[in-house]
Scaffold this active site. Structure first.
Site, mmCIF file in Angstrom:
data_model
loop_
_atom_site.group_PDB
_atom_site.id
_atom_site.type_symbol
_atom_site.label_atom_id
_atom_site.label_comp_id
_atom_site.label_asym_id
_atom_site.label_seq_id
_atom_site.Cartn_x
_atom_site.Cartn_y
_atom_site.Cartn_z
ATOM 1 N N CYS A 161 50.958 2.136 48.760
ATOM 2 C CA CYS A 161 52.285 1.635 49.146
ATOM 3 C C CYS A 161 52.406 0.123 48.883
ATOM 4 O O CYS A 161 52.564 -0.279 47.735
ATOM 5 C CB CYS A 161 52.603 2.004 50.583
ATOM 6 S SG CYS A 161 54.381 1.874 50.943
ATOM 7 N N HIS B 93 51.894 7.438 50.510
ATOM 8 C CA HIS B 93 50.850 7.300 51.528
ATOM 9 C C HIS B 93 49.933 8.522 51.530
ATOM 10 O O HIS B 93 50.109 9.434 52.350
ATOM 11 C CB HIS B 93 51.481 7.110 52.913
ATOM 12 C CG HIS B 93 52.006 5.745 53.146
ATOM 13 N ND1 HIS B 93 51.249 4.738 53.708
ATOM 14 C CD2 HIS B 93 53.227 5.209 52.885
ATOM 15 C CE1 HIS B 93 51.975 3.629 53.790
ATOM 16 N NE2 HIS B 93 53.180 3.885 53.291
ATOM 17 N N GLU C 109 47.046 8.853 52.683
ATOM 18 C CA GLU C 109 46.278 8.973 53.930
ATOM 19 C C GLU C 109 47.015 9.808 54.971
ATOM 20 O O GLU C 109 46.412 10.233 55.979
ATOM 21 C CB GLU C 109 45.939 7.586 54.482
ATOM 22 C CG GLU C 109 47.034 6.892 55.257
ATOM 23 C CD GLU C 109 48.150 6.293 54.401
ATOM 24 O OE1 GLU C 109 49.091 5.699 54.979
ATOM 25 O OE2 GLU C 109 48.083 6.416 53.153
#
Length: 252
Positions: free
Chosen positions: A128, A228, A230
């Site tokens: 990001c 993102h 994660e």
């Protein structure tokens, strides 16, 4: 609760490479405390650990090339994480009303780490804000507020709600080799890449034509995504790719 033993997808007998992750420095409330803190959402380190790496947090700190090099001496890969907007002065623009107040200490620290990492061929993953730091550090620019460009806010719903968007990868890119020709990814960004820096190539876009990933051609691992990963701990392909690149770097 995460079962680390069951979650690790790599052969740990080959050793866990050390992955550094940059962090926020913000005022944080926890229990009775309300203090300045260096922190990072746990899903970043969870993803690194689950993919077979050791996670080390890198808070903003004094910047000089020697300091950054000393930190990188202990790492096998670097993750430039998400967070607040980069100071638009870094790419020659005045701030948009929707642009965050600059975090000059974090900007300077991440750029110093990134440039020294590139000098030594350290594997790098940007997430990001990380793709934006990479592009700006190498001379590119950003769209400061995507709704002004696209006419909608579909990339950032606000209030901590991530939008799932389909992205299309570029055939033959490192990213395509890791995640295939397309993927549905979690997004939360109101800024995006405008002019791509020299030495980088686009490796994914979305239906609006927004650049969703950049990478460097060649054998080194330099990859950054606007989304993102994660937030999808059931899909560790990007982190596994980073950990494998870190292992190869450690062997060198």
């Amino acid at each position: 609760m995460i079962d680390w033993g069951a979650s690790v997808v790599s052969d740990t007998s080959r050793g866990r490479p050390v992955i550094g992750l940059t962090t926020y420095r913000e005022q944080v409330q926890t229990g009775i405390w309300d203090v300045p803190a260096s922190y990072l959402p746990a899903d970043y380190s969870d993803a690194v650990i689950m993919a077979g790496g050791n996670a080390v947090l890198l808070p903003p700190q004094p910047v000089d090339p020697e300091n950054a090099n000393r930190v990188l001496d202990g790492l096998h890969a670097l993750v430039i994480t998400g967070g607040y907007d980069i100071d638009p002065a870094a790419y020659g623009q005045y701030p948009h009303p929707a642009t965050d107040q600059p975090r000059a200490d974090r900007d300077a620290w991440e750029v110093a780490l990134l440039k020294r990492a590139l000098d030594r061929g350290l594997p790098v993953l940007g997430i990001c804000r990380g793709v934006q730091v990479l592009n700006v550090a190498l001379g590119g620019t950003l769209h400061q507020h995507l709704p002004d460009v696209l006419g909608h806010s579909g990339h950032c719903a606000g209030n901590g709600i991530f939008t799932t968007l389909p992205v299309q990868t570029v055939p033959g890119s490192r990213l395509a080799g890791l995640i295939g020709e397309s993927a549905d990814v979690p997004c939360y960004h109101h800024q995006a890449i405008d002019e791509v820096a020299t030495g980088l190539v686009v490796s994914a876009t979305d239906a609006d034509g927004v650049v969703e990933a950049l990478e460097s051609p060649g054998n080194g691992f330099l990859l950054a995504v606007q989304w993102h990963p994660e937030k999808s701990l059931d899909d560790l392909r990007l982190f596994t790719g980073l950990v494998e690149a870190a292992r190869a770097y450690a062997r060198r």
